[in-house]
Design an enzyme around this catalytic site. Structure first.
Site, PDB file in Angstrom:
ATOM      1  N   SER A  73      82.997   1.567 -83.706  1.00 48.93           N
ATOM      2  CA  SER A  73      83.683   2.226 -84.712  1.00 48.93           C
ATOM      3  C   SER A  73      84.793   3.610 -83.821  1.00 48.93           C
ATOM      4  O   SER A  73      84.763   4.315 -84.320  1.00 48.93           O
ATOM      5  CB  SER A  73      82.394   3.138 -85.413  1.00 48.93           C
ATOM      6  OG  SER A  73      83.304   3.897 -86.597  1.00 48.93           O
TER       7      SER A  73
ATOM      8  N   LEU B 200      90.537   1.746 -83.671  1.00 51.14           N
ATOM      9  CA  LEU B 200      91.884   1.432 -83.138  1.00 51.14           C
ATOM     10  C   LEU B 200      92.844   2.464 -82.393  1.00 51.14           C
ATOM     11  O   LEU B 200      93.680   2.913 -82.458  1.00 51.14           O
ATOM     12  CB  LEU B 200      92.898   0.913 -84.334  1.00 51.14           C
ATOM     13  CG  LEU B 200      92.452  -0.546 -84.850  1.00 51.14           C
ATOM     14  CD1 LEU B 200      93.884  -0.587 -85.951  1.00 51.14           C
ATOM     15  CD2 LEU B 200      92.644  -1.234 -83.714  1.00 51.14           C
TER      16      LEU B 200
ATOM     17  N   ASN C  70      97.826  -7.199 -78.521  1.00 47.96           N
ATOM     18  CA  ASN C  70      96.445  -7.796 -80.012  1.00 47.96           C
ATOM     19  C   ASN C  70      97.653  -5.936 -80.932  1.00 47.96           C
ATOM     20  O   ASN C  70      97.891  -5.494 -80.642  1.00 47.96           O
ATOM     21  CB  ASN C  70      95.621  -6.922 -79.270  1.00 47.96           C
ATOM     22  CG  ASN C  70      94.213  -6.910 -80.867  1.00 47.96           C
ATOM     23  OD1 ASN C  70      94.278  -6.034 -81.525  1.00 47.96           O
ATOM     24  ND2 ASN C  70      93.633  -7.326 -81.045  1.00 47.96           N
TER      25      ASN C  70
ATOM     26  N   ASN D  99      95.673  -8.793 -85.420  1.00 41.45           N
ATOM     27  CA  ASN D  99      94.308  -8.683 -85.331  1.00 41.45           C
ATOM     28  C   ASN D  99      94.295  -7.691 -86.886  1.00 41.45           C
ATOM     29  O   ASN D  99      94.917  -6.949 -87.147  1.00 41.45           O
ATOM     30  CB  ASN D  99      93.557  -7.046 -84.878  1.00 41.45           C
ATOM     31  CG  ASN D  99      92.483  -6.653 -85.466  1.00 41.45           C
ATOM     32  OD1 ASN D  99      91.875  -7.704 -86.268  1.00 41.45           O
ATOM     33  ND2 ASN D  99      92.262  -6.048 -85.286  1.00 41.45           N
TER      34      ASN D  99
ATOM     35  N   CYS E 233      90.470  -5.583 -88.025  1.00 42.69           N
ATOM     36  CA  CYS E 233      89.590  -5.481 -87.221  1.00 42.69           C
ATOM     37  C   CYS E 233      89.003  -4.008 -89.017  1.00 42.69           C
ATOM     38  O   CYS E 233      89.009  -3.696 -90.189  1.00 42.69           O
ATOM     39  CB  CYS E 233      89.935  -3.760 -87.820  1.00 42.69           C
ATOM     40  SG  CYS E 233      89.135  -2.145 -86.463  1.00 42.69           S
TER      41      CYS E 233
ATOM     42  N   ILE F 219      85.115 -14.279 -83.455  1.00 41.87           N
ATOM     43  CA  ILE F 219      85.590 -13.808 -83.729  1.00 41.87           C
ATOM     44  C   ILE F 219      85.555 -12.021 -84.045  1.00 41.87           C
ATOM     45  O   ILE F 219      85.474 -12.296 -82.626  1.00 41.87           O
ATOM     46  CB  ILE F 219      84.342 -14.300 -85.047  1.00 41.87           C
ATOM     47  CG1 ILE F 219      82.678 -13.788 -84.241  1.00 41.87           C
ATOM     48  CG2 ILE F 219      83.837 -15.205 -86.197  1.00 41.87           C
ATOM     49  CD1 ILE F 219      81.577 -13.716 -85.198  1.00 41.87           C
ATOM     50  N   ASN F 220      86.285 -11.528 -84.890  1.00 43.06           N
ATOM     51  CA  ASN F 220      85.905  -9.759 -84.113  1.00 43.06           C
ATOM     52  C   ASN F 220      84.681  -9.935 -84.914  1.00 43.06           C
ATOM     53  O   ASN F 220      84.047 -10.392 -85.041  1.00 43.06           O
ATOM     54  CB  ASN F 220      87.338  -9.350 -85.557  1.00 43.06           C
ATOM     55  CG  ASN F 220      87.727  -7.653 -84.913  1.00 43.06           C
ATOM     56  OD1 ASN F 220      86.474  -7.075 -84.189  1.00 43.06           O
ATOM     57  ND2 ASN F 220      88.603  -8.208 -85.059  1.00 43.06           N
TER      58      ASN F 220
ATOM     59  N   GLY G 101      83.007 -14.076 -79.174  1.00 45.39           N
ATOM     60  CA  GLY G 101      81.680 -13.851 -79.944  1.00 45.39           C
ATOM     61  C   GLY G 101      80.353 -14.017 -79.135  1.00 45.39           C
ATOM     62  O   GLY G 101      79.521 -14.530 -79.248  1.00 45.39           O
TER      63      GLY G 101
END
Ligand SMILES: Cc1cc2nc3c(=O)[nH]c(=O)nc-3n(C[C@H](O)[C@H](O)[C@H](O)COP(=O)(O)O)c2cc1C
EC number: 1.3.-.-
Length: 310
Positions: free
Chosen positions: A70, A73, A99, A136, A139, A200-201, A252
């Site tokens: 967490s 950003l 990004n 992105n 997020c 993937i994110n 991933g």
């Protein structure tokens, strides 16, 4: 003669191994462990128009076979990136991928416009700028925006469309596994002119501190990455690769040469290494070397021979 070379959206890379956003700083941080020139590319830490401090409280928590983060950003902002990081990054013989995140549509557009202008200006001075953008829209760790765009196809369409309008740079859109329909999302990106998709994110996930009787994370949820998500990422890459004709970058939980081969067989044109960089600081070098050895051993001259064979 073995060649690991690949071309993603017009950008040539010496191999398909790219360092994932948020796990590799701006490359400098890993320079003493991996020579940047060994890598196919480096995606820098997620940038926003303005600098961001990121989230309060716990930012990282290890799970069974994975990692919750967490970070929110935290980044110096686009202007500081262009001023303080880009010269160093563009000295390396590896693709430089920026990004971009944002709290709202305008922020995405302005951030991308600034980087594009900068690249054009540098070109007139015969200097290299950012080679590629990774947008992105996914997020999960910022309260406002980000994820919001990555879930619903119609909201994401507006971001991709407006960003496409202000940039001529190769544009890859990074997709969220939390999307309502990731295949539909990828098809939309292709229609709106994206040059590729990466996926993937992280998955939206949770951990509870039972002693304090509250979530471990200030924002309640956090993003899950690492080997735990690999089989799902692989399935999503396989589905998306069959649905679009633009390149798909697989991400991933990739932590071994075998993982890279799996993603390639599922249709990935290149792959990114994220969490594994925290486990093995020399991940990039280890995997580039290992991939070449695998190709030699298996008599695979080009990854095209095995790409998308499933
Ligand atoms: C600590 C951390 C920070 C991250 N920051 C970003 C980011 O700024 N932008 C982004 O697009 N993805 C970010 N990601 C997501 C990764 O780039 C990657 O998509 C995800 O972790 C899945 O890959 P992995 O399982 O190999 O880590 C972050 C991941 C981690 C673990």
């Amino acid at each position: 003669m073995i060649s690991m070379a690949c071309n993603i959206a017009g950008v040539s890379m010496k191999n398909p191994i790219i360092m994932a956003s948020g796990t590799y700083g701006f490359g400098r941080e890993y320079q003493e462990y991996v020579a940047p020139a060994l890598l196919g590319g480096i995606v820098g830490k997620g940038l926003t128009l303005h600098p961001k401090d990121g989230n309060q409280g716990v930012r990282i928590n290890e799970t069974a076979s994975g990692l919750l983060n967490s970070v929110g950003l935290e980044n110096p902002g686009v202007v500081a990136f262009l001023k303080d990081e880009l010269d160093e990054m563009t000295r390396w013989d590896t693709a430089v991928i920026a990004n971009i995140g944002g709290a709202n549509l305008e922020e995405y557009v302005q951030a991308v416009a600034l980087i594009t202008e900068n690249a054009q200006k540098r070109r007139t001075m015969n200097r290299r700028g950012v080679d590629m953008l990774e947008l992105n829209i996914s997020c999960p760790n910022v309260k406002q925006g980000g994820m919001q765009f990555g879930v619903q196809t119609e909201m994401a369409r507006e971001v991709v469309r407006q960003v496409r309008n202000v940039t001529t740079l190769p544009l890859v859109v990074k997709l969220s596994p939390n999307a309502e329909n990731i295949t539909e999302m990828a098809i939309m990106c292709e229609k709106e002119g994206a040059d590729g998709v990466s996926l993937i994110n992280t998955f939206s996930a949770m951990k509870i501190d039972i002693r304090r009787r509250r979530s471990v994370f200030e924002n309640t949820y956090a993003g899950l990455s690492g080997p735990a998500i690999k089989p799902i990422a692989l399935r999503m890459v396989h589905q998306v690769a069959q649905a679009v004709s633009i390149p798909v970058i697989g991400i991933g939980g990739i932590s071994s040469v075998e993982d890279i081969i799996e993603f390639t067989m599922a249709g990935a044109a290149a792959i990114q290494i994220g969490t594994y960089n925290f486990v093995q600081l020399r991940a990039g070098a280890e995997l580039v070397e290992g991939l070449e050895q695998w190709m030699q051993r298996e008599k695979v001259n080009s990854l095209d021979e095995i790409r998308g064979i499933i």
